[in-house]
Write a protein that holds these residues in place. Structure first.
Motif, PDB file in Angstrom:
ATOM      1  N   ALA A 640       0.801  -1.222   0.000  1.00  0.00           N
ATOM      2  CA  ALA A 640       0.000   0.000   0.000  1.00  0.00           C
ATOM      3  C   ALA A 640       0.836   1.275   0.000  1.00  0.00           C
ATOM      4  CB  ALA A 640      -0.939   0.020   1.215  1.00  0.00           C
ATOM      5  N   THR A 668      -4.789   2.869  -1.913  1.00  0.00           N
ATOM      6  CA  THR A 668      -5.939   2.324  -1.222  1.00  0.00           C
ATOM      7  C   THR A 668      -6.945   1.813  -2.244  1.00  0.00           C
ATOM      8  OG1 THR A 668      -7.302   4.323  -1.158  1.00  0.00           O
ATOM      9  CG2 THR A 668      -5.576   4.133   0.498  1.00  0.00           C
ATOM     10  N   ARG A 669      -7.956   1.137  -1.772  1.00  0.00           N
ATOM     11  CA  ARG A 669      -9.001   0.652  -2.665  1.00  0.00           C
ATOM     12  C   ARG A 669      -9.819   1.796  -3.236  1.00  0.00           C
ATOM     13  NH1 ARG A 669     -13.598  -2.327   0.814  1.00  0.00           N
ATOM     14  NH2 ARG A 669     -14.573  -2.182  -1.246  1.00  0.00           N
ATOM     15  N   TYR A 670      -9.686   2.984  -2.650  1.00  0.00           N
ATOM     16  CA  TYR A 670     -10.415   4.154  -3.111  1.00  0.00           C
ATOM     17  C   TYR A 670      -9.538   5.097  -3.931  1.00  0.00           C
ATOM     18  CZ  TYR A 670     -13.580   2.453   0.482  1.00  0.00           C
ATOM     19  OH  TYR A 670     -14.396   1.652   1.238  1.00  0.00           O
ATOM     20  N   ASP A 672      -5.318   6.377  -5.196  1.00  0.00           N
ATOM     21  CA  ASP A 672      -3.971   6.657  -4.715  1.00  0.00           C
ATOM     22  C   ASP A 672      -3.896   8.102  -4.232  1.00  0.00           C
ATOM     23  OD1 ASP A 672      -3.377   4.130  -5.535  1.00  0.00           O
ATOM     24  OD2 ASP A 672      -2.428   4.740  -7.407  1.00  0.00           O
ATOM     25  N   ASP A 706     -19.068   2.642  -7.725  1.00  0.00           N
ATOM     26  CA  ASP A 706     -18.119   2.325  -6.667  1.00  0.00           C
ATOM     27  C   ASP A 706     -16.880   3.190  -6.840  1.00  0.00           C
ATOM     28  OD1 ASP A 706     -19.724   0.389  -5.540  1.00  0.00           O
ATOM     29  OD2 ASP A 706     -18.853  -1.235  -6.729  1.00  0.00           O
ATOM     30  N   MET A 708     -13.033   3.591  -6.622  1.00  0.00           N
ATOM     31  CA  MET A 708     -11.966   2.608  -6.751  1.00  0.00           C
ATOM     32  C   MET A 708     -10.724   3.269  -7.316  1.00  0.00           C
ATOM     33  SD  MET A 708     -13.415   0.579 -10.103  1.00  0.00           S
ATOM     34  CE  MET A 708     -14.849   0.068  -9.163  1.00  0.00           C
ATOM     35  N   ARG A 709      -9.728   2.469  -7.621  1.00  0.00           N
ATOM     36  CA  ARG A 709      -8.507   2.968  -8.244  1.00  0.00           C
ATOM     37  C   ARG A 709      -8.784   3.278  -9.717  1.00  0.00           C
ATOM     38  NH1 ARG A 709      -3.250  -0.251  -6.523  1.00  0.00           N
ATOM     39  NH2 ARG A 709      -2.404   1.806  -6.924  1.00  0.00           N
ATOM     40  N   GLN A 749      -2.994  -6.977 -13.089  1.00  0.00           N
ATOM     41  CA  GLN A 749      -3.347  -7.328 -11.715  1.00  0.00           C
ATOM     42  C   GLN A 749      -3.360  -8.844 -11.581  1.00  0.00           C
ATOM     43  OE1 GLN A 749      -6.732  -4.736 -10.243  1.00  0.00           O
ATOM     44  NE2 GLN A 749      -6.897  -4.337 -12.435  1.00  0.00           N
ATOM     45  N   VAL A 752      -6.384 -11.407  -8.002  1.00  0.00           N
ATOM     46  CA  VAL A 752      -7.584 -10.723  -7.503  1.00  0.00           C
ATOM     47  C   VAL A 752      -8.652 -11.778  -7.242  1.00  0.00           C
ATOM     48  CG1 VAL A 752      -9.326  -8.979  -7.989  1.00  0.00           C
ATOM     49  CG2 VAL A 752      -6.992  -8.656  -8.813  1.00  0.00           C
TER      50      VAL A 752
END
Length: 921
Positions: A640, A668-670, A672, A706, A708-709, A749, A752
């Motif tokens: 992270a 983060t999941r939300y 950078d 949602d 997200m990144r 990725q 996942v």
């Protein structure tokens, strides 16, 4: 796995028939394998190898085929075990990847019969490879050369011992791999799962955003800027948009595009268009005269997306967010780099390619340590079409004018140069037609504006051919102002060299916009250009080299000359690139000037945690001096958290003009979040800023956005839904359980996992015409399931969401014994009998009996199945079963009661060879 040897000879079905009827006068020929470029795999030669990497066990059962001393091994499975960045594309008969911490390229093209790794080209013979619908197999001897591995084949122990010359990603995660469960094979060979999402009238767009706010020295002392990219479906097309601001938050750039693609060429009726664009698009180029220019308008093309003529110099374009750098590698040689974006995009213009396969890598480096890599393989030939085949390219744009222009910024748009600066409508159409297998005609028509407000019409006519192995080109051009041009070209390969030669003559003011870099102050007379690519063998080290020279001559005796050479090679864990560029200009009446400049760059992804990039620019002529040094270091402290340090130092002045950048990045999941400090010693300027990069992706299952990144606004996304399909209809029912912990590898990725509900929303799959995703069931709780193919083929598009339903059928098994009842009453196990489990809906599972007549059907989906002989083998050998019993598979990995089958052989007809040899009648 090698078949165990019995103390008694194996009795095959064919042998039994011969023994019963007597030896044939002539052995029956085996059925011919399918006609493919690579040989088919022989199931009888299956070997299961244990695989280890420097004493780390990777697998206990890697399925290989053929000669135990040099078997055919599955490259895709081996790459997954090594966690190497390698894509195996069986439908295209191609392997593409990046190797090692220096990120050198790998290409295997079975259609062309060549492989290229780190600049070294190796021929691939037909028996060196085999292709199945989901895998490509290569001999171990070839894998050694391509992957840089030392491989010891212990055929007596059925073991492959790998020794890496440099660290693979798998070795950076030993702890996780030590607990990795062994994979299992279903025994049912399936094709790739192909999923496409049809275009919609309207879909919720995906959004990628960069918000940057900070304080700085000077006036104003605060700054705020943003970069928004959004995409989705609109009017049954793919909509792509862009908004960018200045440091005061005012919109200065905008882009709008509607685009449709069809790899098969199924658009615009009889034209069979492969790409149609409306909005901010580009016109095509002609061999003489007009080049590709941006503007608002319409364009379409029927040409294949990954093929071009060796005489075409291509333009590469793509998104470039603020603070990003992009590098272009062609066949492992660094050709160009930039960090300048115009209207949110980069552009590499006038890129020459070599005859044959060209591997184009566009590597993008982000300010937070991101590294994205897009690989495109372009097959460059003479541009010949099949007899009667036609290709059309068309574009009409209002150049220098985007669809929306919120604010003039005083900068040219992409593709603009001084020679055709200014607005106006530009129309270009190009047609190629295959006359014969060795000749293709080319014709073009264009109407282009000029800076004085006038416009000129241009006409071209050309011929593409092949003469004694050389690709040849001949073009004529004229305009309605009396200008004329003629161009000749030849290209080919001579041993390790591949080259392209072009020469053009111009008269009466004909302007060839494709000649970038010429002086618009003089009237062009002629241009000569030579490009040569090769690979040097320096004491065993392969160094790819590219050389280019061009000379422009003008009216009045003026000229300019440019010569450049570039080379790249991996030295240990570092990719080194170096180049020299010589330029001489003689523009009368001024005296001649000479400049010789060079650069050296070094990049590494050391330990897959340190990303280090350095670049040094220097001059040799007119004076030897260093000009600039840049160093960028990214360190990944955890999954992270990462940090960045950057230093820039001009070397042609006092050493007090340096600039430095320090950043701390939290992923983060939300999105950078980065905190950055910048200081420029030359101007005594400083800036402190916070930046948030995030994406908004629409989840159609939950019908909501949602956070997200980044990724959903510039590339495709997938809503993956894995579930236990109890009734086998492929549709998830309300009472069917989810399948958590299904692992996906896609879009850079890896690993996942699906959530407790069996779903995962995955983004960042890119916007190319095709893409793929790998599915792994290694981590699910119940491995006794039958799954669709593990390779999922997609056609991602920016902002699009492809729904992938992935039903997992509960499975079980059954043990079957095939026996022959001899005349003396003894029961003998019958080997090499092909058996099938068949369902009423047509599903078939195959197996072959072993040396003692036994076989095991494993991983069979639940339901009622009928046991039978393979019809082709049964007909050939005149076999039949005394009964075809039903088998009920219950699931959960349980085995049904064992089944014993009785085989009978029918007498041969009197006129057959076997009957005559045995005396039957």
């Amino acid at each position: 796995m090698r078949k165990p040897r019995s103390r008694w000879p194996a009795l095959t079905a064919t042998a039994v028939l011969i023994l019963m009827r007597g030896a044939p006068a002539e052995a029956a020929e085996p059925p011919a394998p399918p006609a493919t470029d690579a040989p088919a795999l022989d199931p009888a030669t299956l070997l299961l190898f244990a695989v280890s990497l420097d004493n780390l066990t990777l697998s206990e059962g890697l399925g290989a085929y053929g000669d135990p001393a040099d078997p055919l091994v599955p490259v895709g499975e081996l790459a997954r075990l090594l966690e190497a960045d390698i894509d195996v594309l069986p439908p295209e008969r191609r392997i593409v990847g990046r190797l090692g911490q220096a990120r050198s390229s790998l290409l295997v093209d079975l259609a062309a019969g060549v492989a290229r790794s780190g600049g070294r080209e190796t021929p691939i013979a037909a028996d060196d490879a085999a292709v199945t619908p989901t895998e490509i197999y290569l001999r171990v001897s070839q894998v050694r050369k391509l992957l840089g591995l030392e491989i010891e084949v212990a055929d007596d122990e059925l073991a492959l011992r790998l020794h890496a010359r440099e660290k693979f990603p798998v070795q950076a995660r030993l702890e996780r791999l030590a607990n990795r469960p062994d994979g299992s094979q279903t025994g049912v060979e399936q094709d790739s799962l192909r999923v496409s999402e049809p275009y919609a009238f309207l879909s919720p767009p995906g959004v990628d955003a960069i918000l940057d706010a900070g304080v700085k020295s000077g006036n104003p002392d605060r700054s705020f800027r943003y970069d928004l990219r959004f995409a989705g479906d609109l009017l049954w097309s793919n909509f792509q948009g862009y908004l960018g601001s200045d440091e005061e938050g005012r919109v200065t750039n905008a882009r709008f595009l509607l685009q449709r693609r069809s790899i098969e060429g199924a658009m615009l009726g009889p034209l069979h268009a492969r790409e149609v664009s409306l909005g901010d698009t580009y016109t095509p180029a002609l061999p003489l005269g007009p080049r590709s220019v941006a503007g608002r308008g319409l364009s379409f093309s029927t040409a294949p997306l990954e093929q071009t003529s060796v005489f075409n110099r291509i333009d590469l374009r793509g998104d470039l967010p603020p603070g990003f750098d992009v590098e272009l590698y062609i066949n492992d040689v660094l050709r160009s780099s930039t960090n300048q974006a115009i209207n949110g995009r980069f552009e590499f213009l006038d890129v020459p390619l070599s005859p044959g396969l060209n591997v184009l890598r566009v590597v993008t480096y982000g300010p937070r340590g991101e590294r994205q890599e897009e690989v495109q393989v372009v097959n460059v030939g003479a541009g010949l079409l099949r007899p009667g085949e036609a290709q059309v390219q068309f574009g009409v744009v209002e150049q220098e004018h985007p669809v929306f222009q919120p604010r003039r910024v005083g900068r040219a748009l992409l593709g603009d140069t001084a020679i055709f600066a200014g607005g106006g409508v530009r129309t270009v159409v190009s047609v190629n037609y295959g006359v014969s297998s060795l000749a293709t005609m080319s014709a073009g028509l264009a109407r282009t504006p000029r800076p004085d407000g006038d416009a000129v019409s241009i006409y071209t006519l050309g011929l593409r051919g092949s003469v004694m192995g050389l690709a040849t080109q001949f073009d004529l051009g004229t305009d309605d102002n009396g200008g004329q041009a003629i161009s000749l070209g030849a290209a080919g390969m001579w041993g390790p060299l591949s080259g392209v030669l072009r020469h053009a003559e111009y008269r009466d003011g004909f302007i060839d916009e494709n000649n970038l870099g010429f002086s618009s102050q003089f009237e062009m007379r002629r241009r000569t250009e030579v490009t040569v690519d090769s690979s040097l063998n320096l004491r065993g080290r392969i160094v790819p080299v590219s050389m280019r020279a061009l000379r422009n001559e003008y009216a009045g005796g003026s000229y300019d000359f440019l010569a450049a050479t570039r080379a790249s090679s991996s030295v240990g864990q570092v990719l080194l690139s170096a180049g020299l560029e010589y330029q001489r200009q003689r523009y009368r009446p001024t005296p001649a000037t000479e400049v010789l400049r060079g650069y050296v760059t070094a990049t590494t992804f050391r330990g897959y945690r340190w990303q280090i990039r350095t670049a040094l620019d220097y001059d040799v002529l007119p004076d030897f001096k260093a000009r600039f040094l840049a160093v960028t270091v990214d360190r990944k402290l955890s999954d992270a958290w990462s940090v960045r340090f950057g230093l820039g130092q001009p070397l042609d002045h006092d050493l007090d003009r340096w600039n430095v950048v320090l950043s701390s990045i939290l992923a983060t999941r939300y999105g950078d979040v980065a905190l950055t400090g910048e200081y420029d010693r030359a101007d005594d300027d400083w800036r402190l800023a916070a930046q948030w990069n995030f994406g908004l992706g629409y989840d159609p299952a939950r019908r909501r956005y949602d956070l997200m990144r980044t990724g959903p606004g510039t590339g495709g996304s997938v809503l993956f839904n894995a579930f236990i399909d109890e009734n086998g209809d492929g549709v998830r029912q309300a009472n069917e359980a989810p399948a958590p912990n299904v692992a996906l590898d896609a879009g850079g990725q890896r690993g996942v996992l699906t959530g407790p509900d069996g779903r995962v929303f995955l983004t960042g799959l890119g916007g190319g015409p095709s893409g793929s995703m790998d599915v792994s069931l290694d981590r699910i709780d119940n491995p006794s399931v039958a799954a669709p193919p593990s390779k999922v083929r997609l056609r991602p598009r920016p902002g699009g969401v492809t729904r992938v339903d992935y039903p997992l059928r509960p499975t079980g098994g059954v043990a079957v014994k095939v026996e022959l009842l001899r005349d003396d009453g003894a029961r003998v196990g019958l080997a090499s009998v092909r058996l099938q489990l068949v369902k009423d809906d047509g599903q078939v599972v195959d197996a072959v009996s072993e040396f003692d007549g036994s076989t095991i059907f494993d991983a069979v989906p639940v339901g009622a199945w009928r046991l039978r002989l393979d019809p082709r083998q049964a007909e050939k050998l005149r076999m039949r079963l005394t009964a075809e019993p039903m088998v009920k598979i219950a699931g959960d990995g349980d085995f049904a009661p064992d089944v014993t089958l009785q085989v009978r052989f029918d007498p041969a007809p009197p006129d057959t060879t076997v009957a005559r040899a045995g005396g039957g009648g």
